[in-house]
Write an enzyme that holds these catalytic residues in place. Structure first.
Site, short mmCIF file in Angstrom:
data_model
loop_
_atom_site.label_atom_id
_atom_site.label_comp_id
_atom_site.label_asym_id
_atom_site.label_seq_id
_atom_site.Cartn_x
_atom_site.Cartn_y
_atom_site.Cartn_z
CB CYS A 102 -0.81 0.08 1.11
SG CYS A 102 -1.98 1.59 1.16
N GLY A 205 -0.74 -4.78 -12.05
CA GLY A 205 -0.47 -3.37 -12.60
C GLY A 205 -0.93 -3.15 -14.06
#
Length: 332
Positions: A102, A205
């Protein structure tokens, strides 16, 4: 067949990313229905679990139809993470996942999430303690490094594998990049193809289409792909990718009726799970994505975001069906 410990997750599993305020049970339900192979809860604060914080405890809610599922925890204190992992294990997920990725300031700058990438020995110690504390398989999600100058993802992968994690998901950006720029999957490929790495490696991603999923699968050789933002309001992406990988052909985009059915299902579960108005409020973030690209939808979407009750929201959705029900949908 890809296995995490002894858990079979598919030939080329598609994982739903843990996203704060998104990956709750109602959202996971529509993703599972549309082909997600393995899902994770929203990330859960270790300190919140230990304190019995209501918001953290509610994030432990999992349902049998979601399986296999992992509960993801985050924190900066080793002892707290050990205890939080034990609490999470009592909810009986298939996996315990550790968030070392994160990037948001309130998490990373306190040494949790991607912040621990600045202290790899501590990351290794924390992971080892969690693996020892629980009986469930432990997995990790992380990033390439804190910034471009601190990318040590191969070292991280080896050290975490050595202390017992059973799978690793790598987001191809640094913490400094946040969600900007392009994810660099060459580092993920390096980890996957290294002879010392024998656990499944999942890439994350920028996967937002079946074509890109196939290209990255073929180019980088990962064991599976984790999808996050591209699934918000578009859970069909999982089955679209599976169909494309199997046949080389693209599925037709979901019809307006299919989109509407998903919204109604998502909304109903949201209201039931969050008990009324809170479920209505939390659903509002999804309407833009469910109805993206539909000409003339804007005033209706504005009303959906403003309606205070479940009944009024259903009435607006009924209006939408009358106005747009026969519309042909463009490709996603």
């Amino acid at each position: 067949m890809v296995k995490i410990a002894d858990i079979e997750v598919g030939e080329f599993p598609l994982l739903l990313a843990p996203m704060e305020d998104v990956s709750d049970p109602p959202f996971r339900a529509v993703c599972k229905e549309n082909g997600a192979d393995l899902m994770y809860t929203e990330f859960i604060s270790s300190e919140g679990l230990i304190r019995d914080a209501a918001k953290s405890l509610q994030k432990l809610d999992i349902y049998d139809y979601e399986r296999p599922i992992g509960i993801q925890i985050f924190g900066d204190k080793i002892e707290s993470m050990r205890e939080a992992a034990a609490i999470a294990e009592e909810a009986n997920p298939e996996l315990i996942d550790i968030n070392y990725g994160c990037p948001v300031k309130k998490v990373a700058c306190k040494g949790a999430g991607a912040g621990i990438l600045l202290d790899i020995p501590k990351m290794e110690r924390m992971t080892a303690e969690i693996v020892k504390r629980v009986n469930k398989p432990v997995t990790v999600k992380t990033r390439l490094g804190w910034d471009h100058d601190t990318i040590k993802i191969l070292e991280v992968a080896k050290r975490l594998q050595d202390v017992g994690i059973q799978a690793l998901t790598i987001h191809g950006r640094t913490r400094q990049q946040m969600y900007k720029g392009e994810a660099d999957w060459s580092y993920i490929e390096e980890v996957k193809n290294h002879p010392d790495i024998h656990i499944p490696i999942f890439g994350n991603g920028d996967i937002d289409s079946p074509e890109k999923a196939k290209e990255y699968k073929d180019t980088y050789g990962v064991d599976g792909i984790m999808i996050g933002r591209a699934a918000i309001g578009y859970p069909w992406i999982f089955n679209e990718i599976k169909h494309y990988l199997a046949t080389g052909e693209k599925l037709a985009p979901p019809t307006f009726q299919q989109r509407l059915a998903a919204v109604r299902s998502h909304l109903k579960f949201s209201v039931e799970w969050k008990e009324g108005n809170k479920g209505i409020f939390e659903m509002r973030r999804h309407y833009t994505n469910y109805f993206r690209g539909i000409p003339g939808i804007k005033p209706y979407r504005a009303r959906l975001v403003e309606t205070p009750t479940y009944e009024e929201t259903l009435a607006v959705l009924d209006e939408l069906e009358n106005v747009f029900g026969d519309m042909e949908m463009a490709e996603h």
